[in-house]
Design an enzyme around this catalytic site. Structure first.
Site, PDB file in Angstrom:
ATOM      1  N   TYR A  33       1.186  -1.243  -0.027  1.00 11.30           N
ATOM      2  CA  TYR A  33      -0.345   0.259   0.456  1.00 11.30           C
ATOM      3  C   TYR A  33       1.049   1.077  -0.170  1.00 11.30           C
ATOM      4  O   TYR A  33       2.133   1.456   0.471  1.00 11.30           O
ATOM      5  CB  TYR A  33      -1.067   0.051   1.471  1.00 11.30           C
ATOM      6  CG  TYR A  33      -0.221   0.447   2.505  1.00 11.30           C
ATOM      7  CD1 TYR A  33       0.678  -0.171   3.263  1.00 11.30           C
ATOM      8  CD2 TYR A  33      -0.414   1.295   3.388  1.00 11.30           C
ATOM      9  CE1 TYR A  33       0.833  -0.439   3.975  1.00 11.30           C
ATOM     10  CE2 TYR A  33      -0.101   1.562   4.413  1.00 11.30           C
ATOM     11  CZ  TYR A  33       0.783   0.706   5.223  1.00 11.30           C
ATOM     12  OH  TYR A  33       1.615   1.096   6.125  1.00 11.30           O
ATOM     13  N   ARG A  52       7.998   4.548  -4.970  1.00 13.17           N
ATOM     14  CA  ARG A  52       8.603   3.049  -3.953  1.00 13.17           C
ATOM     15  C   ARG A  52       7.121   1.963  -3.616  1.00 13.17           C
ATOM     16  O   ARG A  52       7.599   0.684  -3.434  1.00 13.17           O
ATOM     17  CB  ARG A  52       7.768   3.642  -2.382  1.00 13.17           C
ATOM     18  CG  ARG A  52       8.205   3.031  -1.222  1.00 13.17           C
ATOM     19  CD  ARG A  52       8.333   3.389   0.287  1.00 13.17           C
ATOM     20  NE  ARG A  52       6.737   3.986   0.222  1.00 13.17           N
ATOM     21  CZ  ARG A  52       6.473   4.664   1.010  1.00 13.17           C
ATOM     22  NH1 ARG A  52       7.426   5.230   1.825  1.00 13.17           N
ATOM     23  NH2 ARG A  52       4.924   5.400   1.138  1.00 13.17           N
ATOM     24  N   ARG A 100      -8.099 -19.923  -1.463  1.00 18.53           N
ATOM     25  CA  ARG A 100      -7.129 -19.571  -0.479  1.00 18.53           C
ATOM     26  C   ARG A 100      -6.533 -21.268  -0.485  1.00 18.53           C
ATOM     27  O   ARG A 100      -6.579 -22.020  -0.393  1.00 18.53           O
ATOM     28  CB  ARG A 100      -7.754 -19.690   1.081  1.00 18.53           C
ATOM     29  CG  ARG A 100      -6.819 -18.754   2.281  1.00 18.53           C
ATOM     30  CD  ARG A 100      -7.429 -18.925   3.588  1.00 18.53           C
ATOM     31  NE  ARG A 100      -6.269 -18.781   4.180  1.00 18.53           N
ATOM     32  CZ  ARG A 100      -4.943 -19.619   4.973  1.00 18.53           C
ATOM     33  NH1 ARG A 100      -5.632 -20.855   4.267  1.00 18.53           N
ATOM     34  NH2 ARG A 100      -4.455 -19.393   5.535  1.00 18.53           N
ATOM     35  N   HIS A 102      -1.635 -21.032  -0.345  1.00 21.45           N
ATOM     36  CA  HIS A 102       0.174 -19.943   0.343  1.00 21.45           C
ATOM     37  C   HIS A 102       0.923 -19.804  -1.064  1.00 21.45           C
ATOM     38  O   HIS A 102       0.252 -18.511  -1.033  1.00 21.45           O
ATOM     39  CB  HIS A 102       0.381 -20.804   1.370  1.00 21.45           C
ATOM     40  CG  HIS A 102      -0.463 -20.147   3.002  1.00 21.45           C
ATOM     41  ND1 HIS A 102      -0.835 -21.455   3.172  1.00 21.45           N
ATOM     42  CD2 HIS A 102       0.431 -19.961   3.909  1.00 21.45           C
ATOM     43  CE1 HIS A 102      -2.037 -21.407   4.483  1.00 21.45           C
ATOM     44  NE2 HIS A 102      -0.499 -20.081   4.858  1.00 21.45           N
ATOM     45  N   LYS A 148       6.351  -2.063   2.282  1.00 21.11           N
ATOM     46  CA  LYS A 148       4.676  -1.128   2.298  1.00 21.11           C
ATOM     47  C   LYS A 148       3.898  -1.709   2.707  1.00 21.11           C
ATOM     48  O   LYS A 148       3.070  -2.058   2.083  1.00 21.11           O
ATOM     49  CB  LYS A 148       5.322   0.208   2.122  1.00 21.11           C
ATOM     50  CG  LYS A 148       4.022   0.841   3.136  1.00 21.11           C
ATOM     51  CD  LYS A 148       4.463   2.555   2.742  1.00 21.11           C
ATOM     52  CE  LYS A 148       3.271   3.472   3.333  1.00 21.11           C
ATOM     53  NZ  LYS A 148       3.289   2.801   4.295  1.00 21.11           N
ATOM     54  N   GLU A 181      12.350   2.745  14.873  1.00 22.02           N
ATOM     55  CA  GLU A 181      11.099   3.747  13.557  1.00 22.02           C
ATOM     56  C   GLU A 181       9.618   3.992  14.495  1.00 22.02           C
ATOM     57  O   GLU A 181       9.347   3.320  15.105  1.00 22.02           O
ATOM     58  CB  GLU A 181      10.622   3.948  12.378  1.00 22.02           C
ATOM     59  CG  GLU A 181      10.243   2.294  12.273  1.00 22.02           C
ATOM     60  CD  GLU A 181       9.652   1.629  10.373  1.00 22.02           C
ATOM     61  OE1 GLU A 181       9.452   2.862   9.959  1.00 22.02           O
ATOM     62  OE2 GLU A 181      10.203   1.093  10.146  1.00 22.02           O
TER      63      GLU A 181
HETATM   64  N1  PDD Z   1       2.675   5.333   7.156  1.00 23.36           N
HETATM   65  N2  PDD Z   1       7.735   3.647   8.856  1.00 23.36           N
HETATM   66  C1  PDD Z   1       6.355   3.030   9.090  1.00 23.36           C
HETATM   67  C2  PDD Z   1       6.462   1.861   9.571  1.00 23.36           C
HETATM   68  C3  PDD Z   1       4.692   3.799   8.035  1.00 23.36           C
HETATM   69  O1  PDD Z   1       3.677   3.537   8.692  1.00 23.36           O
HETATM   70  C4  PDD Z   1       5.248   5.126   7.842  1.00 23.36           C
HETATM   71  C5  PDD Z   1       4.197   5.712   6.762  1.00 23.36           C
HETATM   72  C6  PDD Z   1       6.557   5.684   7.888  1.00 23.36           C
HETATM   73  C7  PDD Z   1       6.565   7.007   7.024  1.00 23.36           C
HETATM   74  O2  PDD Z   1       6.422   7.039   5.810  1.00 23.36           O
HETATM   75  P1  PDD Z   1       6.252   8.042   4.674  1.00 23.36           P
HETATM   76  O3  PDD Z   1       6.640   8.984   5.431  1.00 23.36           O
HETATM   77  O4  PDD Z   1       5.908   7.596   3.510  1.00 23.36           O
HETATM   78  O5  PDD Z   1       4.857   8.520   5.618  1.00 23.36           O
HETATM   79  C8  PDD Z   1       7.462   5.056   8.568  1.00 23.36           C
HETATM   80  C9  PDD Z   1       1.804   5.846   6.790  1.00 23.36           C
HETATM   81  C10 PDD Z   1       1.296   6.861   6.518  1.00 23.36           C
HETATM   82  C11 PDD Z   1       0.369   4.882   6.742  1.00 23.36           C
HETATM   83  O6  PDD Z   1       0.069   3.801   7.333  1.00 23.36           O
HETATM   84  O7  PDD Z   1      -0.546   5.547   7.222  1.00 23.36           O
END
Ligand code: PDD
Length: 288
Positions: A33, A52, A100, A102, A148, A181
């Site tokens: 996403y 990305r 379903r 895997h 992501k 983070e």
């Molecule tokens: N989250 N780290 C994590 C684990 C994140 O989920 C996000 C973003 C960031 C910051 O990434 P960016 O600068 O690209 O938004 C760092 C989004 C906004 C969300 O899941 O809502």
């Protein structure tokens, strides 16, 4: 007019939009996403989000037979239809729908979902003045959080812990005792005029706001060091901050109830926030 969403080739009322119960996004979090900011009706850093997304799709071998131009056209149509000036654009691509099992299905086609929801960026201006609090929790995520994906359960639980503690964010501490983070933001500290953030690795998400801040800070001759820092180091830092699409830059003034510096937003965060807001204004015309 109802809010519109895009799902798998169709624009539908958000309340009517849905995917199959056999969508692999639902069943396996087999999906990636993006969340992009819409400010003043314009998408912020959209090419970086698309780039990305392509890297994530390639890493997970998800075939998406849709061009960036087609995705941008869908985003534009949703923005016009929903007429929001300040919003979050959400884009999800799943491996598709199949019985379903895997392993990757042989004949599935990727599902594309896009929504636009109103979002109040003004609240961030007030939070920037007061600063926000974070708590710390163990980083319980898998080992490829640079991708992501929608598998965000550990992030959800961490964020809920933060809310229960009255904090804005939870900082995720790795087995290496380093601050990786936040649950949905990247983490930074300031020491002796330098800003420090975890280097790109498989342990953090390569945030778009993180990359922007590095570029803007270096452009303003503010030294940036990409290296891991421990919780102890963060507690002894001059300042701390976080960045993300939904919170472009916020000063962190408390970590686990301990004041950072003198417990109020510091001068480096203020300077960096000004750079970030200027960049946003240059791209979108939005001003704090
Ligand atoms: N989250 N780290 C994590 C684990 C994140 O989920 C996000 C973003 C960031 C910051 O990434 P960016 O600068 O690209 O938004 C760092 C989004 C906004 C969300 O899941 O809502």
């Amino acid at each position: 007019m109802p809010q519109l969403a895009y799902v798998d080739g169709r624009f539908l009322a958000l309340s009517e939009a849905g995917v199959s119960v056999e969508d692999r996004g639902l069943q396996f979090a087999d999906a990636i996403y993006e969340v992009a900011a819409v400010m003043n009706g314009a998408l912020l850093d959209w090419p970086q989000h698309l780039a990305r997304m392509r890297r994530n799709l390639a890493a997970l071998f998800i075939d998406l037979a849709m061009s960036d131009a087609a995705l941008t056209a869908i985003a534009g149509r949703l923005l016009r239809a929903n007429a929001q000036r300040d919003a979050l654009l959400y884009l999800q691509v799943t491996r598709g729908t199949a019985r379903r099992d895997h392993p990757f299905p042989k004949a599935a086609r990727a599902t594309v979902i896009m929504t636009v929801r109103r979002f109040d960026f003004r609240q961030r201006v007030a939070q920037q003045r007061s600063g926000i609090a974070v708590i710390t929790v163990n980083d319980m995520r898998w080992r490829r959080v640079d991708l992501k994906t929608t598998g965000l359960l550990a992030n959800v639980l961490a964020k809920q812990d933060a809310r229960a503690a009255g904090a804005f964010e939870a900082w995720l501490i790795g087995a290496d005792d380093m601050v990786h983070e936040g649950a949905s933001t990247n983490a930074w500290i300031v020491k002796a005029g330098r800003i420090i953030t975890h280097p790109l690795s498989e342990s953090i998400l390569p945030g778009i706001a993180r990359a922007s801040l590095i570029r803007l800070a270096r452009g303003a001759q503010i030294p940036v060091v990409e290296r891991a820092f421990s919780l102890a180091e963060a507690l002894a830092a001059d300042e701390a901050l976080l960045t993300s699409t939904t919170a472009p830059l916020l000063p962190v003034v408390r970590i686990d109830s301990v004041a950072v510096g003198n417990g109020t937003p510091g001068p480096v965060a203020a300077r960096l926030a000004a750079l970030v807001w200027d960049d946003i204004a240059a791209q979108t015309g939005w001003r704090p």
